[in-house]
Design a protein around this motif. Structure first.
Motif, PDB file in Angstrom:
ATOM      1  N   GLY B 236      37.938  63.016  33.491  1.00 32.57           N
ATOM      2  CA  GLY B 236      36.666  62.487  33.017  1.00 32.57           C
ATOM      3  C   GLY B 236      36.803  61.922  31.625  1.00 32.57           C
ATOM      4  N   ASN B 237      36.039  60.880  31.395  1.00 34.28           N
ATOM      5  CA  ASN B 237      36.056  60.264  30.079  1.00 34.28           C
ATOM      6  C   ASN B 237      34.632  59.892  29.699  1.00 34.28           C
ATOM      7  N   PRO B 238      33.995  60.562  28.777  1.00 31.86           N
ATOM      8  CA  PRO B 238      34.475  61.748  28.061  1.00 31.86           C
ATOM      9  C   PRO B 238      34.609  62.953  28.988  1.00 31.86           C
ATOM     10  N   PRO B 239      35.453  63.922  28.634  1.00 32.91           N
ATOM     11  CA  PRO B 239      35.671  65.063  29.528  1.00 32.91           C
ATOM     12  C   PRO B 239      34.480  66.007  29.582  1.00 32.91           C
ATOM     13  N   MET B 240      34.668  67.056  30.385  1.00 31.31           N
ATOM     14  CA  MET B 240      33.611  68.052  30.532  1.00 31.31           C
ATOM     15  C   MET B 240      33.349  68.749  29.187  1.00 31.31           C
ATOM     16  N   ASN B 241      32.092  69.121  28.970  1.00 29.35           N
ATOM     17  CA  ASN B 241      31.745  69.911  27.781  1.00 29.35           C
ATOM     18  C   ASN B 241      31.923  71.392  28.082  1.00 29.35           C
ATOM     19  N   PHE B 242      32.405  72.140  27.115  1.00 27.37           N
ATOM     20  CA  PHE B 242      32.548  73.589  27.297  1.00 27.37           C
ATOM     21  C   PHE B 242      31.860  74.308  26.149  1.00 27.37           C
ATOM     22  N   VAL B 243      31.004  75.270  26.511  1.00 30.11           N
ATOM     23  CA  VAL B 243      30.313  76.055  25.484  1.00 30.11           C
ATOM     24  C   VAL B 243      30.367  77.512  25.912  1.00 30.11           C
ATOM     25  N   GLU B 244      30.698  78.379  24.980  1.00 25.04           N
ATOM     26  CA  GLU B 244      30.713  79.812  25.303  1.00 25.04           C
ATOM     27  C   GLU B 244      29.293  80.355  25.312  1.00 25.04           C
ATOM     28  N   ALA B 245      29.026  81.296  26.220  1.00 25.71           N
ATOM     29  CA  ALA B 245      27.685  81.865  26.300  1.00 25.71           C
ATOM     30  C   ALA B 245      27.774  83.345  26.653  1.00 25.71           C
ATOM     31  N   GLU B 246      26.749  84.090  26.194  1.00 24.73           N
ATOM     32  CA  GLU B 246      26.690  85.516  26.552  1.00 24.73           C
ATOM     33  C   GLU B 246      25.737  85.681  27.712  1.00 24.73           C
ATOM     34  N   ILE B 247      26.027  86.659  28.572  1.00 23.54           N
ATOM     35  CA  ILE B 247      25.160  86.896  29.729  1.00 23.54           C
ATOM     36  C   ILE B 247      24.134  87.984  29.357  1.00 23.54           C
ATOM     37  N   THR B 248      22.866  87.710  29.635  1.00 26.06           N
ATOM     38  CA  THR B 248      21.861  88.775  29.470  1.00 26.06           C
ATOM     39  C   THR B 248      21.052  88.882  30.746  1.00 26.06           C
ATOM     40  N   GLU B 249      20.585  90.066  31.012  1.00 25.19           N
ATOM     41  CA  GLU B 249      19.786  90.274  32.228  1.00 25.19           C
ATOM     42  C   GLU B 249      18.336  90.463  31.835  1.00 25.19           C
ATOM     43  N   GLU B 250      17.443  89.724  32.482  1.00 28.13           N
ATOM     44  CA  GLU B 250      16.018  89.920  32.263  1.00 28.13           C
ATOM     45  C   GLU B 250      15.352  90.093  33.605  1.00 28.13           C
ATOM     46  N   LYS B 251      14.057  90.285  33.560  1.00 23.83           N
ATOM     47  CA  LYS B 251      13.331  90.551  34.809  1.00 23.83           C
ATOM     48  C   LYS B 251      13.483  89.419  35.813  1.00 23.83           C
ATOM     49  N   GLN B 252      13.399  88.185  35.305  1.00 26.85           N
ATOM     50  CA  GLN B 252      13.439  87.026  36.203  1.00 26.85           C
ATOM     51  C   GLN B 252      14.849  86.748  36.724  1.00 26.85           C
ATOM     52  N   GLY B 253      15.816  87.330  36.111  1.00 22.35           N
ATOM     53  CA  GLY B 253      17.183  87.080  36.566  1.00 22.35           C
ATOM     54  C   GLY B 253      18.148  87.037  35.405  1.00 22.35           C
ATOM     55  N   LEU B 254      19.327  86.390  35.647  1.00 27.02           N
ATOM     56  CA  LEU B 254      20.381  86.325  34.632  1.00 27.02           C
ATOM     57  C   LEU B 254      20.202  85.097  33.753  1.00 27.02           C
ATOM     58  N   TYR B 255      20.477  85.318  32.471  1.00 24.39           N
ATOM     59  CA  TYR B 255      20.425  84.196  31.539  1.00 24.39           C
ATOM     60  C   TYR B 255      21.734  84.109  30.767  1.00 24.39           C
ATOM     61  N   MET B 256      22.014  82.904  30.295  1.00 26.30           N
ATOM     62  CA  MET B 256      23.156  82.728  29.392  1.00 26.30           C
ATOM     63  C   MET B 256      22.596  82.398  28.030  1.00 26.30           C
ATOM     64  N   LEU B 257      23.125  83.055  27.005  1.00 30.18           N
ATOM     65  CA  LEU B 257      22.671  82.782  25.644  1.00 30.18           C
ATOM     66  C   LEU B 257      23.666  81.840  24.957  1.00 30.18           C
ATOM     67  N   LEU B 258      23.187  80.631  24.683  1.00 22.63           N
ATOM     68  CA  LEU B 258      24.003  79.668  23.948  1.00 22.63           C
ATOM     69  C   LEU B 258      23.422  79.539  22.555  1.00 22.63           C
ATOM     70  N   SER B 259      24.136  79.971  21.590  1.00 24.67           N
ATOM     71  CA  SER B 259      23.700  80.018  20.193  1.00 24.67           C
ATOM     72  C   SER B 259      22.243  80.493  20.108  1.00 24.67           C
ATOM     73  N   GLY B 260      22.012  81.597  20.788  1.00 25.77           N
ATOM     74  CA  GLY B 260      20.712  82.254  20.706  1.00 25.77           C
ATOM     75  C   GLY B 260      19.652  81.691  21.623  1.00 25.77           C
ATOM     76  N   GLN B 261      19.972  80.634  22.390  1.00 23.98           N
ATOM     77  CA  GLN B 261      18.953  80.047  23.267  1.00 23.98           C
ATOM     78  C   GLN B 261      19.296  80.319  24.718  1.00 23.98           C
ATOM     79  N   LYS B 262      18.222  80.449  25.504  1.00 21.91           N
ATOM     80  CA  LYS B 262      18.422  80.886  26.882  1.00 21.91           C
ATOM     81  C   LYS B 262      18.646  79.709  27.829  1.00 21.91           C
TER      82      LYS B 262
END
Lengths: 322, 372
Positions: B236-262
């Motif tokens: 791909g040009n530009p290639p794929m974007n990669f961002v690290e995220a933390e997994i959190t569990e909430e009532k509605q399901g699983l979320y990923m936290l990217l720099s504090g945002q869900k």
């Protein structure tokens, strides 16, 4: 007009950067090439003998030395063998040198790395060995007595029963064989080095592509390597021919030591040397005349060789204006 | 005609350098397979192993059921095209093409027929009397292909044949080559470091890195479902974007936290994330599957960021957005006017994003497939 034009051209050249760049080479050529040639040409018109310079240096005899030289070549039965020997020596040694060098370069190309460098070192030994030592080896090898290496081998094998004096008794083939053999071995390494480096510049893919198509070593050699080495063959042939024309060091020793016949083992260059330095009556005027003719023959042969083999086609028009 | 099969092939050079390790690859009959990887990855080594120029240190190579592992190149009936084309400079085009047939000692009239036929097919029949140096790069390249094709090989091997051409020509030749391959139906293996070339031409792509095959698949599969972060970043040009995220569990399901945002974990990924028991993931998303909108809503689908730079590319714009330290790229229509340092919302398509395990750098699908 033409004169002042040439003069201004030379002046312009002297002032240019190219002149400064070429100056060391120009000095070397003048000191070691042009001046000696001028001296030789001058000498060839004097009756100079036995290095008695003061007596003869202002005496002029015109072309007499040249006439004497031609007369000797055409009438003197001790001089004629020298020119036959020179022609045979140059032609056969040249073939040995060029084909041998080419064969070795191609053979080592198909060998493994270790075997190749070993083989090349082996063939460089004659070149690296001091001339006297190297000549001595072959002196003993071809010696006419029973202790000569070749004789003792052949006698041990029962092929001959009495020692053969190779260089003195089998005229003219014996002395020819020896001087060609000794010089041929020395000269092979030059072609080998030039051809080896030329082959290493051929893109490997060309050979791989041919291999993939099923080409044998012989077919790769014939169809790819040799055509791509064409110009190197031209160069080595011309170069070796000219150096064979003027070489005399090994032959001098072999003749002096009595291994080969003086008449059928002497070449033109050695003849000149002997006439000027070792003969009882040192006929320097004649030697100079013979030398001048040798230089002219060399120049003509060199140009002819380049012409016949198409050297001018090798020099491509440069790209861009320099 | 021929299926090429590499089984556990390893090549270790005399110097100890590992060329390739445990290569398993099957190239089907009539298939166009691209070996894609950065320089030094082992793709050319693989090609030379198939050609027989290298002998494998271990493993076997088959053409159909014939074991060719120890056969010399000439007995494999392959056509090989080199990056520098390796045309014989002292031969005319005709003799270059005829060379393989002359080695086979075919009668001269048959050679003539075949050379003319092949030259016509590659549209070089006008240049048969010229020397290679009298031809342009594109023409020389056709001659090289003609020479490989004239002996009607079972397998056509191409080693970066287009990389010596200028960019314009490369694109036009690539379509031509693809058509030619389909028409002739020769099993073809094509080595390239250019991901666009591989995507454009190949039926399947084998991505190679550090002497190992990382992923084999159709261009579509390799592009949209990269098996590792490397594959996503290489294609791909530009290639794929990669961002690290933390997994959190909430009532509605699983979320990923990217720099504090869900950001919502896509439904189809939830079981995989749970099964793997991951606390952290790497989120990968393609620039073209990413929307950028000026106004943000709290939906779990977008992340706030700041415009870092805008790169007009003619057909579309590439926006570089700073997501709290991670720079990501998105392709947006020209109509969207954005200025530097403007606050925007980046919304990766949840169906198309790919999650990777940060430790192994493998996608969760690959990780899961390996575990079962």
């Amino acid at each position: 007009m033409a004169k002042s034009n040439l003069f201004s051209k030379i002046k312009g050249f002297v002032r240019s950067d190219a002149f400064i760049f070429l100056l060391p080479a120009i000095i070397l050529i003048i000191v070691f090439y042009l001046i000696p040639i001028a001296v030789s040409v001058y000498m060839s018109f004097t009756p100079l003998r036995n290095w008695n310079i003061q007596r003869y240096i202002h005496e002029f005899v015109g072309f007499e030395n040249y006439w004497r030289f031609f007369y000797m070549v055409t009438h003197d039965p001790t001089v004629q063998p020298i020119f036959i020997t020179t022609v045979v020596f140059i032609v056969v040694t040249l073939i040995v040198n060029v084909l041998g060098g080419l064969g070795l370069a191609i053979a080592t190309f198909f060998m493994g790395e270790k075997e190749a460098s070993g083989t090349q070192l082996l063939w460089l030994l004659p070149r690296m060995t001091p001339i006297a030592v190297y000549s001595m080896i072959w002196y003993y090898f071809f010696h006419g007595s029973a202790i000569g290496t070749l004789n003792s081998i052949l006698m041990a094998l029962g092929i001959i029963h009495h020692p053969i004096d190779w260089g003195q008794s089998i005229i003219p083939w014996g002395p020819w064989m020896i001087i060609i053999f000794v010089n041929g071995l020395v000269g092979v390494s030059y072609g080998m080095i030039v051809f080896t480096s030329a082959i290493s510049n051929i893109p490997k893919e060309l050979v791989i592509a041919a291999r993939v198509d099923g080409a044998s070593n012989w077919s790769i050699t014939k169809n790819i390597l040799i055509p791509l080495l064409k110009w190197h063959i031209v160069y080595v042939t011309t170069w070796q021919m000219l150096s064979l024309l003027t070489t005399y060091d090994h032959i001098f020793l072999l003749v002096e030591w009595g291994l080969v016949n003086r008449y059928w083992g002497t070449t033109w260059a050695l003849y000149i040397y002997n006439m000027a330095f070792t003969a009882a009556e040192k006929d320097l005027g004649l030697a100079a005349a013979a030398g001048v003719i040798l230089v002219i023959v060399g120049a003509v042969l060199g140009l002819l060789a380049l012409k016949i083999m198409g050297f001018d086609k090798m020099v491509k028009e440069p790209r861009g204006d320099i | 005609m021929v299926v090429v099969r590499l089984v556990n092939v390893t090549k270790i050079f005399k110097t100890g350098v590992v060329g390739v390790k445990d290569i398993n690859l099957t190239v089907n009959h009539k298939e166009f397979m691209a070996l894609l990887g950065p320089s030094g990855s082992g793709k050319s080594t693989t090609l030379y192993l198939i050609a027989g120029i290298y002998k494998p240190s271990s493993g076997k190579i088959f053409f159909d059921d014939r074991d060719v592992t120890n056969l010399p190149p000439k007995d494999r009936n392959i056509g090989l095209v080199f990056q520098n084309w390796a045309l014989y400079p002292h031969m005319r085009v005709y003799d270059n093409i005829a060379f393989p047939l002359r080695i086979k000692k075919l009668p001269e009239n048959e050679i003539r027929k075949k050379v003319l036929e092949t030259a016509k097919m590659l549209r070089i029949d006008k240049f048969l009397n010229r020397y290679p140096w009298q031809l342009s790069g594109g023409q020389q390249q056709r001659v090289a292909i003609a020479r490989a094709l004239v002996k009607e090989p079972d397998v056509l091997l191409l080693d970066e044949p287009l990389s010596n051409l200028d960019a314009q020509l490369r694109i036009s030749v690539r379509a031509e080559l693809k058509r030619l391959q389909k028409r002739l139906g020769i099993t073809t293996i094509y080595v390239t470091h250019d991901q666009a070339e591989a995507l454009a031409m190949a039926d399947r792509i084998a991505v190679i890195n550090n002497g190992r095959i990382i992923q084999i698949g159709t261009p579509e599969q390799v592009y949209s479902k990269p098996a590792t972060i490397f594959v996503g970043g290489f294609l791909g040009n530009p290639p794929m974007n990669f961002v690290e995220a933390e997994i959190t569990e909430e009532k509605q399901g699983l979320y990923m936290l990217l720099s504090g945002q869900k950001l919502t974990v896509p439904k189809h990924y939830e079981p995989l994330v749970r099964k793997a028991g991951l606390r952290k993931v790497v989120v990968g998303f393609r620039p073209e599957d990413t929307a950028v909108i000026p106004e943000c809503r709290e939906t779990g689908e977008c992340i706030k960021g700041r415009v870092y730079a805008v790169e007009p590319m003619g057909r579309e714009y590439i926006v570089v957005v700073d997501l709290g330290g991670d720079l990501v790229k998105a392709i947006v229509p020209r109509s969207l006017v954005l200025i530097e340092d403007q606050e925007v919302c980046v919304c990766p398509s949840l169906e198309k994003l790919v999650l990777f395990d940060p430790k192994t750098e493998k996608s969760l699908e690959t990780l899961y497939a390996e575990k079962t």
